[in-house]
Design a protein around this motif. Sequence first.
Motif, PDB file in Angstrom:
ATOM      1  N   ASN A 110       1.085  -1.207   6.706  1.00  0.00           N
ATOM      2  CA  ASN A 110       1.602  -0.288   7.722  1.00  0.00           C
ATOM      3  C   ASN A 110       0.416   0.413   8.375  1.00  0.00           C
ATOM      4  OD1 ASN A 110       3.362   2.877   7.657  1.00  0.00           O
ATOM      5  ND2 ASN A 110       3.276   1.377   9.288  1.00  0.00           N
ATOM      6  N   ASP A 111       0.104   0.025   9.590  1.00  0.00           N
ATOM      7  CA  ASP A 111      -1.030   0.615  10.300  1.00  0.00           C
ATOM      8  C   ASP A 111      -0.652   0.830  11.758  1.00  0.00           C
ATOM      9  OD1 ASP A 111      -3.790   1.500  10.572  1.00  0.00           O
ATOM     10  OD2 ASP A 111      -4.081  -0.337  11.739  1.00  0.00           O
ATOM     11  N   PRO A 112      -0.757   2.084  12.266  1.00  0.00           N
ATOM     12  CA  PRO A 112      -1.106   3.324  11.587  1.00  0.00           C
ATOM     13  C   PRO A 112      -0.157   3.637  10.436  1.00  0.00           C
ATOM     14  CG  PRO A 112      -1.213   3.636  13.955  1.00  0.00           C
ATOM     15  CD  PRO A 112      -0.575   2.306  13.717  1.00  0.00           C
ATOM     16  N   LEU A 113      -0.666   4.438   9.493  1.00  0.00           N
ATOM     17  CA  LEU A 113       0.033   4.665   8.238  1.00  0.00           C
ATOM     18  C   LEU A 113       0.940   5.888   8.317  1.00  0.00           C
ATOM     19  CD1 LEU A 113       0.328   3.972   5.192  1.00  0.00           C
ATOM     20  CD2 LEU A 113      -1.581   5.520   4.764  1.00  0.00           C
ATOM     21  N   ASN A 114       2.222   5.654   8.104  1.00  0.00           N
ATOM     22  CA  ASN A 114       3.190   6.724   7.930  1.00  0.00           C
ATOM     23  C   ASN A 114       3.353   6.937   6.422  1.00  0.00           C
ATOM     24  OD1 ASN A 114       5.427   8.446   8.011  1.00  0.00           O
ATOM     25  ND2 ASN A 114       6.876   6.804   8.396  1.00  0.00           N
ATOM     26  N   PRO A 115       3.193   8.131   5.914  1.00  0.00           N
ATOM     27  CA  PRO A 115       3.251   9.433   6.569  1.00  0.00           C
ATOM     28  C   PRO A 115       1.912  10.053   6.927  1.00  0.00           C
ATOM     29  CG  PRO A 115       3.356   9.742   4.220  1.00  0.00           C
ATOM     30  CD  PRO A 115       3.255   8.256   4.437  1.00  0.00           C
ATOM     31  N   ALA A 116       0.791   9.409   6.597  1.00  0.00           N
ATOM     32  CA  ALA A 116      -0.495  10.082   6.687  1.00  0.00           C
ATOM     33  C   ALA A 116      -0.995  10.233   8.121  1.00  0.00           C
ATOM     34  CB  ALA A 116      -1.534   9.316   5.862  1.00  0.00           C
ATOM     35  N   GLY A 117      -0.586   9.319   9.010  1.00  0.00           N
ATOM     36  CA  GLY A 117      -1.102   9.361  10.372  1.00  0.00           C
ATOM     37  C   GLY A 117      -2.516   8.846  10.494  1.00  0.00           C
ATOM     38  N   THR A 118      -2.996   8.132   9.467  1.00  0.00           N
ATOM     39  CA  THR A 118      -4.344   7.572   9.501  1.00  0.00           C
ATOM     40  C   THR A 118      -4.324   6.163  10.095  1.00  0.00           C
ATOM     41  OG1 THR A 118      -4.043   6.857   7.207  1.00  0.00           O
ATOM     42  CG2 THR A 118      -5.210   8.929   7.568  1.00  0.00           C
ATOM     43  N   VAL A 119      -5.515   5.711  10.487  1.00  0.00           N
ATOM     44  CA  VAL A 119      -5.665   4.427  11.156  1.00  0.00           C
ATOM     45  C   VAL A 119      -6.713   3.604  10.420  1.00  0.00           C
ATOM     46  CG1 VAL A 119      -6.448   3.320  13.287  1.00  0.00           C
ATOM     47  CG2 VAL A 119      -4.987   5.347  13.405  1.00  0.00           C
ATOM     48  N   ALA A 120      -6.402   2.337  10.149  1.00  0.00           N
ATOM     49  CA  ALA A 120      -7.367   1.455   9.500  1.00  0.00           C
ATOM     50  C   ALA A 120      -8.542   1.190  10.436  1.00  0.00           C
ATOM     51  CB  ALA A 120      -6.700   0.142   9.106  1.00  0.00           C
ATOM     52  N   SER A 121      -9.752   1.249   9.892  1.00  0.00           N
ATOM     53  CA  SER A 121     -10.942   0.969  10.699  1.00  0.00           C
ATOM     54  C   SER A 121     -11.080  -0.532  10.915  1.00  0.00           C
ATOM     55  CB  SER A 121     -12.185   1.496   9.990  1.00  0.00           C
ATOM     56  OG  SER A 121     -12.433   0.733   8.810  1.00  0.00           O
ATOM     57  N   PHE A 126       0.852  -1.182   0.000  1.00  0.00           N
ATOM     58  CA  PHE A 126       0.000   0.000   0.000  1.00  0.00           C
ATOM     59  C   PHE A 126       0.891   1.236   0.000  1.00  0.00           C
ATOM     60  CE2 PHE A 126      -2.614  -3.257   2.120  1.00  0.00           C
ATOM     61  CZ  PHE A 126      -3.731  -3.225   1.303  1.00  0.00           C
ATOM     62  N   GLN A 127       0.618   2.152  -0.929  1.00  0.00           N
ATOM     63  CA  GLN A 127       1.397   3.380  -1.041  1.00  0.00           C
ATOM     64  C   GLN A 127       0.545   4.562  -0.594  1.00  0.00           C
ATOM     65  OE1 GLN A 127       4.545   3.295  -2.000  1.00  0.00           O
ATOM     66  NE2 GLN A 127       4.742   1.364  -3.088  1.00  0.00           N
ATOM     67  N   PRO A 128       1.095   5.524   0.162  1.00  0.00           N
ATOM     68  CA  PRO A 128       2.506   5.742   0.459  1.00  0.00           C
ATOM     69  C   PRO A 128       3.035   4.686   1.420  1.00  0.00           C
ATOM     70  CG  PRO A 128       1.175   7.241   1.755  1.00  0.00           C
ATOM     71  CD  PRO A 128       0.240   6.551   0.822  1.00  0.00           C
ATOM     72  N   ALA A 129       4.352   4.470   1.342  1.00  0.00           N
ATOM     73  CA  ALA A 129       4.965   3.407   2.128  1.00  0.00           C
ATOM     74  C   ALA A 129       6.356   3.811   2.562  1.00  0.00           C
ATOM     75  CB  ALA A 129       5.042   2.118   1.305  1.00  0.00           C
ATOM     76  N   TYR A 130       6.774   3.263   3.684  1.00  0.00           N
ATOM     77  CA  TYR A 130       8.161   3.375   4.120  1.00  0.00           C
ATOM     78  C   TYR A 130       9.034   2.947   2.948  1.00  0.00           C
ATOM     79  CZ  TYR A 130      12.291   2.262   7.055  1.00  0.00           C
ATOM     80  OH  TYR A 130      13.540   2.183   7.612  1.00  0.00           O
ATOM     81  N   VAL A 173       3.963  -4.878  -5.953  1.00  0.00           N
ATOM     82  CA  VAL A 173       2.753  -4.470  -6.662  1.00  0.00           C
ATOM     83  C   VAL A 173       2.101  -3.379  -5.820  1.00  0.00           C
ATOM     84  CG1 VAL A 173       0.498  -5.185  -7.527  1.00  0.00           C
ATOM     85  CG2 VAL A 173       2.456  -6.747  -7.698  1.00  0.00           C
ATOM     86  N   SER A 174       2.105  -2.172  -6.324  1.00  0.00           N
ATOM     87  CA  SER A 174       1.679  -1.025  -5.528  1.00  0.00           C
ATOM     88  C   SER A 174       0.197  -0.732  -5.682  1.00  0.00           C
ATOM     89  CB  SER A 174       2.480   0.219  -5.921  1.00  0.00           C
ATOM     90  OG  SER A 174       3.838   0.049  -5.588  1.00  0.00           O
ATOM     91  N   VAL A 175      -0.477  -0.580  -4.559  1.00  0.00           N
ATOM     92  CA  VAL A 175      -1.865  -0.132  -4.507  1.00  0.00           C
ATOM     93  C   VAL A 175      -1.851   1.238  -3.846  1.00  0.00           C
ATOM     94  CG1 VAL A 175      -4.112  -0.522  -3.431  1.00  0.00           C
ATOM     95  CG2 VAL A 175      -2.869  -2.440  -4.460  1.00  0.00           C
ATOM     96  N   LEU A 176      -2.288   2.253  -4.581  1.00  0.00           N
ATOM     97  CA  LEU A 176      -2.184   3.623  -4.094  1.00  0.00           C
ATOM     98  C   LEU A 176      -3.377   3.999  -3.225  1.00  0.00           C
ATOM     99  CD1 LEU A 176       0.010   3.608  -6.281  1.00  0.00           C
ATOM    100  CD2 LEU A 176      -0.676   5.934  -6.875  1.00  0.00           C
ATOM    101  N   LEU A 177      -3.065   4.601  -2.082  1.00  0.00           N
ATOM    102  CA  LEU A 177      -4.078   5.185  -1.204  1.00  0.00           C
ATOM    103  C   LEU A 177      -4.049   6.687  -1.411  1.00  0.00           C
ATOM    104  CD1 LEU A 177      -3.211   3.204   2.070  1.00  0.00           C
ATOM    105  CD2 LEU A 177      -4.760   2.523   0.220  1.00  0.00           C
ATOM    106  N   GLN A 178      -5.219   7.299  -1.499  1.00  0.00           N
ATOM    107  CA  GLN A 178      -5.287   8.699  -1.889  1.00  0.00           C
ATOM    108  C   GLN A 178      -5.723   9.593  -0.729  1.00  0.00           C
ATOM    109  OE1 GLN A 178      -4.323   9.991  -4.742  1.00  0.00           O
ATOM    110  NE2 GLN A 178      -3.902   8.062  -5.800  1.00  0.00           N
ATOM    111  N   PRO A 179      -5.114  10.774  -0.620  1.00  0.00           N
ATOM    112  CA  PRO A 179      -5.546  11.731   0.391  1.00  0.00           C
ATOM    113  C   PRO A 179      -6.946  12.265   0.051  1.00  0.00           C
ATOM    114  CG  PRO A 179      -3.963  12.732  -1.115  1.00  0.00           C
ATOM    115  CD  PRO A 179      -4.027  11.268  -1.469  1.00  0.00           C
ATOM    116  N   PRO A 180      -7.655  12.786   1.031  1.00  0.00           N
ATOM    117  CA  PRO A 180      -7.190  13.074   2.390  1.00  0.00           C
ATOM    118  C   PRO A 180      -7.346  11.924   3.383  1.00  0.00           C
ATOM    119  CG  PRO A 180      -9.377  13.975   2.094  1.00  0.00           C
ATOM    120  CD  PRO A 180      -8.980  13.398   0.765  1.00  0.00           C
ATOM    121  N   HIS A 181      -8.114  10.881   3.021  1.00  0.00           N
ATOM    122  CA  HIS A 181      -8.432   9.852   4.024  1.00  0.00           C
ATOM    123  C   HIS A 181      -7.627   8.567   3.858  1.00  0.00           C
ATOM    124  CE1 HIS A 181     -11.646  12.391   5.446  1.00  0.00           C
ATOM    125  NE2 HIS A 181     -12.162  12.456   4.237  1.00  0.00           N
ATOM    126  N   PHE A 182      -6.965   8.363   2.707  1.00  0.00           N
ATOM    127  CA  PHE A 182      -6.096   7.207   2.482  1.00  0.00           C
ATOM    128  C   PHE A 182      -6.832   5.893   2.792  1.00  0.00           C
ATOM    129  CE2 PHE A 182      -3.452  10.869   3.357  1.00  0.00           C
ATOM    130  CZ  PHE A 182      -2.476  10.798   2.390  1.00  0.00           C
TER     131      PHE A 182
END
Length: 393
Positions: A168-179, A119-123, A138-147
């Motif tokens: 990566n959860d919580p997600l760096n760099p977004a600071g979001t958390v998977a529900s 999942f991108q963005p990624a470390y 194989v990259s799967v892109l997560l999009q702002p603002p909620h990723f």
Amino acid sequence: MKTRPRIHSVYADMGTTVFERMSALARETGAINLGQGFPDGPPPAPLLDAAARALHEQSNQYPPSVGLLALREAVCAHYARTQGLELAPSEVVVTSGATEAIAAAVLALVSEGDEVILFQPAYDAYAPMVRRAGGVPVSVLLQPPHFRYDAAVLEAAVTSRTRAIMLNDPLNPAGTVASADDLAMIARFCVAHDLVAICDEVWEQVRFDGTVHRSLMGCEGMAERVVKIGSAGKIFGLTGWKIGWMAAKGDLDSALARVHQFLTFTTAVPLQWAVAEGLERADILDGLHADWAASRARLKAGLEAAGLTVLPNAATWFLCIDLVASGIALTDREFSERALREAGVATVPVSALYESGQNGQGAPSHIVRLCFTKPDDVLDEALERISAWVRGL
């Protein structure tokens, strides 16, 4: 006669990471470094005392390769208390930081030609590690603002060669958390396609606003499909200690231990003793989190007062600003370069943490990350510089 390249192709043309580059520029120019993620405040005194005591009172020779029993027991107790997970000390391997744990997991689980969903963005260590093991990211892109995670996009990325996902959860760099729903969906996906999940959960304790951590390991069908990776450096704000661990069940655990013994073999034993003590001290964590929450609020208020739009954030040491929503006609890379050289503040362009994706979307180029775990006077000076600079754009 054709000469074979000396350097492996993964590393031949690779530059330094964006974190190291921005930090180096900050040192060279005297800029305030809000780019690389590390706290600037004093470390927890009880952990320093514990480490000093261990140096004098405990062995300074090789501990067991898998780590001190006391630390592995403390990790298990910590996860039982905070996340409801049942782990045995034999299912935990102590590593020289979480990055070594990620490397060990990839080397143990990824073979030539295997595809690994990222999942991108990624470390930025994930993809090179997969490639070095012979795998295919194989990259799967997560999009702002909620990723957000999308089941249809995830299904479109899987093939007969897919062997693992990295989450990566919580997600760096977004600071979001998977529900909880996100995690349940990802768990069903892994079970349906017989995949292993390498879960980078280093930010599991760095959460705000009452947000609790849920591990993919605790989801139905995932107990023996997950490598769960943690970091004392993130939990206690001691990034230079490089004490991490990985937990897994069944045949995964023994495979991880075999790889680890031929990477770093073991890690600094006095620091292992200190972290074991620290994990038993809830008061240390409470104090750190209160300080970090106050710094987070201070930076957010200052950025918003400067007219910048701050994205939602529930975890990590980072806040992200949306340049388009802030009315700034610069890309994130242009903003970061100019802010460092013209305003004297180092940040990180989030597009540097994306690789091209499989879902027809490109990396966003309008999100900038800032680290808030700095003393108040440092944050205030950075905010004053950024505010003045932004007014002049």
